[in-house]
Design an enzyme around this catalytic site. Structure first.
Site, PDB file in Angstrom:
ATOM      1  N   CYS A 183       0.833  -1.209   0.000  1.00 42.52           N
ATOM      2  CA  CYS A 183       0.000   0.000   0.000  1.00 42.52           C
ATOM      3  C   CYS A 183       0.866   1.257   0.000  1.00 42.52           C
ATOM      4  O   CYS A 183       1.787   1.386   0.820  1.00 42.52           O
ATOM      5  CB  CYS A 183      -0.914  -0.028   1.206  1.00 42.52           C
ATOM      6  SG  CYS A 183      -2.181   1.241   1.189  1.00 42.52           S
ATOM      7  N   CYS A 184       0.584   2.169  -0.912  1.00 40.31           N
ATOM      8  CA  CYS A 184       1.403   3.385  -1.034  1.00 40.31           C
ATOM      9  C   CYS A 184       0.784   4.586  -0.331  1.00 40.31           C
ATOM     10  O   CYS A 184       1.447   5.595  -0.118  1.00 40.31           O
ATOM     11  CB  CYS A 184       1.643   3.722  -2.504  1.00 40.31           C
ATOM     12  SG  CYS A 184       0.160   4.244  -3.395  1.00 40.31           S
ATOM     13  N   GLN A 185      -0.512   4.481   0.042  1.00 43.91           N
ATOM     14  CA  GLN A 185      -1.201   5.671   0.548  1.00 43.91           C
ATOM     15  C   GLN A 185      -0.589   6.215   1.829  1.00 43.91           C
ATOM     16  O   GLN A 185      -0.696   7.402   2.105  1.00 43.91           O
ATOM     17  CB  GLN A 185      -2.689   5.371   0.765  1.00 43.91           C
ATOM     18  CG  GLN A 185      -3.502   5.323  -0.510  1.00 43.91           C
ATOM     19  CD  GLN A 185      -3.491   3.955  -1.160  1.00 43.91           C
ATOM     20  OE1 GLN A 185      -2.683   3.095  -0.808  1.00 43.91           O
ATOM     21  NE2 GLN A 185      -4.374   3.735  -2.116  1.00 43.91           N
TER      22      GLN A 185
END
Length: 307
Positions: free
Chosen positions: A72-74
Site C-alpha cells: 500500500c502506497c497511501q
C-alpha cells in the site's frame, strides 16, 4: 527465471505485465474480495488467495523465481494530507513487511517492489532495507516515470529491484516515445455537460479559460487538486497520474466531462479486453491503484536481460 507471485495483486497490473514479459504468475494475493474476484476473472489459471497478508503462511505459497509486490502506497504519499503518525498511515505502511516475510521463507532469486518514491523517506525504511539485505538481497532503487516506458500517463513510481547477488542490479531501461493523451481519449464517449452551468467552481472556470488560451478548444485538465496548476494540459502529451477517484476532465468546446473508466484503464495501459466491473467508481478505484501493465512488463524484461 520462469515463475512469479504477485502480492497485493489488485486489478492485476503486475500479473499482466509479468505474463507479457514471459513469466508464469503462479499465485496472487490481495485482501480485498472485489479485487480478487476481478483478478481471478482475468487470470483464471492463477491460484488466488483473499487474505490479509500480515497473516499469510508463506510456506503454503508455491516456490517462485520472482516476487512482484505493490504494498500500500497511501501511507507514504504526500498527497494524502494525513499526519505522519496517523494510525491509518501506520497500518498502510506496515504492508511493506509482507514481502520481507515471503522473502525469508521462500527466498526467490528476485523481487521487484513498486511504491511511490516517498517509500524511501519512511522512518522505518532503513530497517526494511536492512531486513532485506540480511536475507541476502542487494537493493537497487529505480525511480521511473511510466510515461518513459510507453505508458500514456505521467506516473512517477519507485521500482525497488532486489536480487540475491553480490552487487545491486541496476536495470538498463530503454526510454520509449511518450504516448499522447489524444490516443486514449474518445470524444464520442462519456456523459458531457455544458461548462457554463450553475454550480461550477470558480477554479474550474479558471482552468477552462486558461486551458483554452493555451491549448484551444480541446484539452484535459484536473477537475480538482493542484496537478497541472490552473492551465490543464495539452492532448499532445501524456495525461497526468490516474488516481483512485475521478480527477481528470476532458474539455471539448463549450462541453466537458470526466474521463471514462475505459479511458482510465487505457491510460494505465490495460488492454481493451480486460474484464472489469460495470460500476464506474469501483473500476476507477482498482485502476488507480494498479501498476501499469506495460510498465511492469518493461521493468521485468529489463530484469531478465540483466539477470
Amino acid at each position: 527465471m520462469q515463475s512469479a507471485i504477485d502480492l497485493f495483486s489488485g486489478f492485476g497490473g503486475w500479473t499482466k505485465g509479468g505474463r507479457n514479459a514471459g513469466l508464469n504468475v503462479l499465485w496472487a494475493a490481495n485482501h480485498w474480495p472485489e479485487a480478487v474476484e476481478w483478478h481471478t476473472r482475468n487470470n483464471p489459471d492463477t491460484i488466488h488467495a483473499c487474505q490479509d497478508l500480515h497473516q499469510a503462511d508463506w510456506s503454503q505459497v508455491p516456490k517462485h523465481d520472482v516476487m512482484l509486490a505493490s504494498p500500500c502506497c497511501q501511507g507514504h504519499t504526500k498527497a494524502r494530507g494525513l499526519a505522519q503518525a496517523d494510525p491509518k498511515r501506520d497500518n498502510s505502511r506496515s504492508t511493506a513487511w509482507a514481502p520481507v516475510g515471503n522473502a525469508e521463507v521462500n527466498r526467490p532469486e528476485f523481487a521487484v517492489i513498486e511504491n511511490v518514491p516517498e517509500f524511501m523517506d519512511w522512518v522505518l525504511y532503513p530497517a526494511w532495507a536492512d531486513a532485506m539485505q540480511r536475507l541476502g538481497y542487494a537493493l537497487a532503487p529505480h525511480i521511473v516515470d511510466c510515461a518513459d516506458l510507453g505508458v500514456p500517463q505521467h506516473r512517477v513510481r519507485l521500482f525497488m529491484v532486489c536480487s540475491r547477488s553480490r552487487a545491486p542490479l541496476h536495470l538498463q531501461l530503454p526510454r520509449f516515445q511518450h504516448v499522447p493523451a489524444r490516443e486514449i481519449i474518445d470524444f464520442d464517449a462519456g456523459k458531457w455537460s455544458p461548462i457554463n452551468k450553475p454550480g461550477r467552481a470558480a477554479s474550474t472556470m479558471t482552468r477552462v479559460k486558461n486551458g483554452r488560451e493555451r491549448f484551444g478548444e480541446r484539452f484535459v485538465m484536473p477537475y480538482y487538486g493542484s496537478g497541472s496548476g490552473l492551465t490543464g494540459r495539452s492532448l499532445d502529451r501524456p495525461i497526468g497520474t490516474i488516481t483512485t477517484l475521478d480527477r481528470w476532465a476532458v474539455v471539448d468546446g463549450d462541453m466537458m466531462r470526466m474521463i471514462t473508466a475505459n479511458e482510465a484503464m487505457a491510460a494505465q495501459s490495460f488492454p481493451a479486453n480486460t474484464l472489469r466491473p460495470d460500476n464506474h467508481r469501483l473500476t476507477m478505484h482498482m485502476t488507480g491503484n494498479a501498476v501499469p501493465p506495460l510498465a511492469g512488463q518493461r521493468i521485468i524484461e529489463a530484469l531478465i536481460r540483466a539477470a
